[in-house]
Design a protein around this motif. Structure first.
Motif, mmCIF file in Angstrom:
data_model
loop_
_atom_site.group_PDB
_atom_site.id
_atom_site.type_symbol
_atom_site.label_atom_id
_atom_site.label_comp_id
_atom_site.label_asym_id
_atom_site.label_seq_id
_atom_site.Cartn_x
_atom_site.Cartn_y
_atom_site.Cartn_z
ATOM 1 N N HIS A 84 0.823 -1.217 0.000
ATOM 2 C CA HIS A 84 0.000 0.000 0.000
ATOM 3 C C HIS A 84 0.853 1.261 0.000
ATOM 4 N N ALA A 85 2.019 1.226 -0.660
ATOM 5 C CA ALA A 85 2.907 2.385 -0.728
ATOM 6 C C ALA A 85 2.199 3.568 -1.372
ATOM 7 N N GLY A 86 2.390 4.773 -0.803
ATOM 8 C CA GLY A 86 1.830 5.985 -1.358
ATOM 9 C C GLY A 86 0.332 6.136 -1.212
ATOM 10 N N GLN A 87 -0.308 5.264 -0.467
ATOM 11 C CA GLN A 87 -1.752 5.347 -0.304
ATOM 12 C C GLN A 87 -2.109 6.045 1.006
ATOM 13 N N VAL A 88 -3.325 6.533 1.068
ATOM 14 C CA VAL A 88 -3.813 7.218 2.262
ATOM 15 C C VAL A 88 -4.576 6.222 3.126
ATOM 16 N N SER A 89 -4.365 6.301 4.430
ATOM 17 C CA SER A 89 -5.012 5.363 5.343
ATOM 18 C C SER A 89 -5.311 6.046 6.667
ATOM 19 N N PHE A 90 -6.101 5.375 7.477
ATOM 20 C CA PHE A 90 -6.221 5.747 8.874
ATOM 21 C C PHE A 90 -5.015 5.159 9.613
ATOM 22 N N PRO A 91 -4.552 5.753 10.709
ATOM 23 C CA PRO A 91 -3.496 5.115 11.492
ATOM 24 C C PRO A 91 -3.932 3.718 11.933
ATOM 25 N N GLY A 92 -3.040 2.759 11.815
ATOM 26 C CA GLY A 92 -3.397 1.403 12.218
ATOM 27 C C GLY A 92 -2.456 0.375 11.641
ATOM 28 N N GLY A 93 -2.716 -0.884 11.958
ATOM 29 C CA GLY A 93 -1.871 -1.957 11.464
ATOM 30 C C GLY A 93 -2.241 -3.282 12.087
ATOM 31 N N GLY A 94 -1.377 -4.269 11.899
ATOM 32 C CA GLY A 94 -1.645 -5.618 12.354
ATOM 33 C C GLY A 94 -1.559 -5.774 13.856
ATOM 34 N N ALA A 95 -2.379 -6.704 14.378
ATOM 35 C CA ALA A 95 -2.354 -7.007 15.811
ATOM 36 C C ALA A 95 -1.048 -7.694 16.181
ATOM 37 N N GLU A 96 -0.556 -7.403 17.378
ATOM 38 C CA GLU A 96 0.630 -8.049 17.910
ATOM 39 C C GLU A 96 0.238 -8.909 19.103
ATOM 40 N N PRO A 97 1.072 -9.890 19.455
ATOM 41 C CA PRO A 97 0.706 -10.829 20.523
ATOM 42 C C PRO A 97 0.308 -10.166 21.833
#
Length: 247
Positions: free
Chosen positions: A83-96
């Motif tokens: 998703h380089a150069g794309q606009v998003s909400f802050p966030g990401g994958g869950a961690e343990p």
């Protein structure tokens, strides 16, 4: 946060809905808070994910409080693989170590845009949505500012810019289009100076405007269709958005 019963866990049945009573949030967010467990009949429904199987992720959709009605968006760095150069909400994958989607969203927002968890109040969780191209199951967490703090790109290798975009700007028909990617995809988009909000983020933001009662239908601007390259050229040529944009 892991001991807070108000916040859903990653384990067990997926939760969607208000985290607080709607009457306790700023008046302009009450309709959205009450409807947070629902899906727009069209746009969000096409991203609905039943069951598990994909990696869990969460994004934080942060709205301004009364008098500062806006939403936080970030421009991902061009150097990223996904998703380089794309606009998003802050966030990401869950961690343990994450208890659930609220904790994941808050941790990622702190790491990406420097937003401290005690500066916002989570108010609702949307149903889990699927990003088909990446295989992530994403839970959007809705929140609003309890105190105003600056946000910026913490790691330029991940985030190129951060913006607090006024809601009135997003509702302006002049800034709303459909983006077409060859014959593979056509969907709603928002033209923000230097930022083209499309794809997953464009779909979610359009759904939120509908759920929150702000989009009357005449505001959608869906009659204007731009090819992806043309849409990017348009936002790069737009006058800067005054204030609230930080690299």
């Amino acid at each position: 946060m892991a001991d807070n019963p108000a916040y859903p866990a990653w384990s067990g049945e997926p939760f969607a809905g208000p985290l607080v009573a709607p009457e306790l949030v700023p008046s302009w967010l009450r309709t959205l808070t009450g409807a947070s467990g629902e899906l727009d009949g069209g746009l969000l429904q096409r991203l609905a994910k039943q069951g598990g199987g994909a990696r869990e992720a969460a994004v934080l959709v942060v709205f301004g409080a009364d008098g500062a009605e806006d939403v936080v968006l970030q421009l991902r760095a061009d150097t990223l693989g996904a998703h380089a150069g794309q606009v998003s909400f802050p966030g990401g994958g869950a961690e343990p170590g994450d208890h659930g989607p609220v904790e994941t969203a808050l941790r990622e927002a702190r790491e990406e845009v420097g937003l401290p968890a005690d500066a916002v109040r989570p108010i609702g969780v949307l149903p889990r949505l699927m990003i088909p191209v990446s295989g992530y199951t994403v839970t959007p967490v809705l929140a609003y500012w309890t105190r105003d703090v600056p946000v910026s790109a913490i790691d330029p290798g991940e985030t190129a810019a951060v913006a607090r975009v006024p809601m009135r700007y997003l509702l302006d028909p002049a800034n709303r289009v459909q983006v077409r990617v060859r014959e593979r995809y056509t969907g709603p988009a928002f033209l923000v100076p230097g930022m083209l909000v499309w794809g997953f983020t464009g779909l979610v933001l359009t759904g939120l405007l509908s759920l929150g009662g702000w989009d009357t239908g005449s505001d959608r601007g869906h009659d204007r269709v731009l090819e992806l390259d043309e849409a990017w050229r348009t936002v790069r040529e737009m006058p800067p958005l005054r204030g609230r944009v930080q690299a």
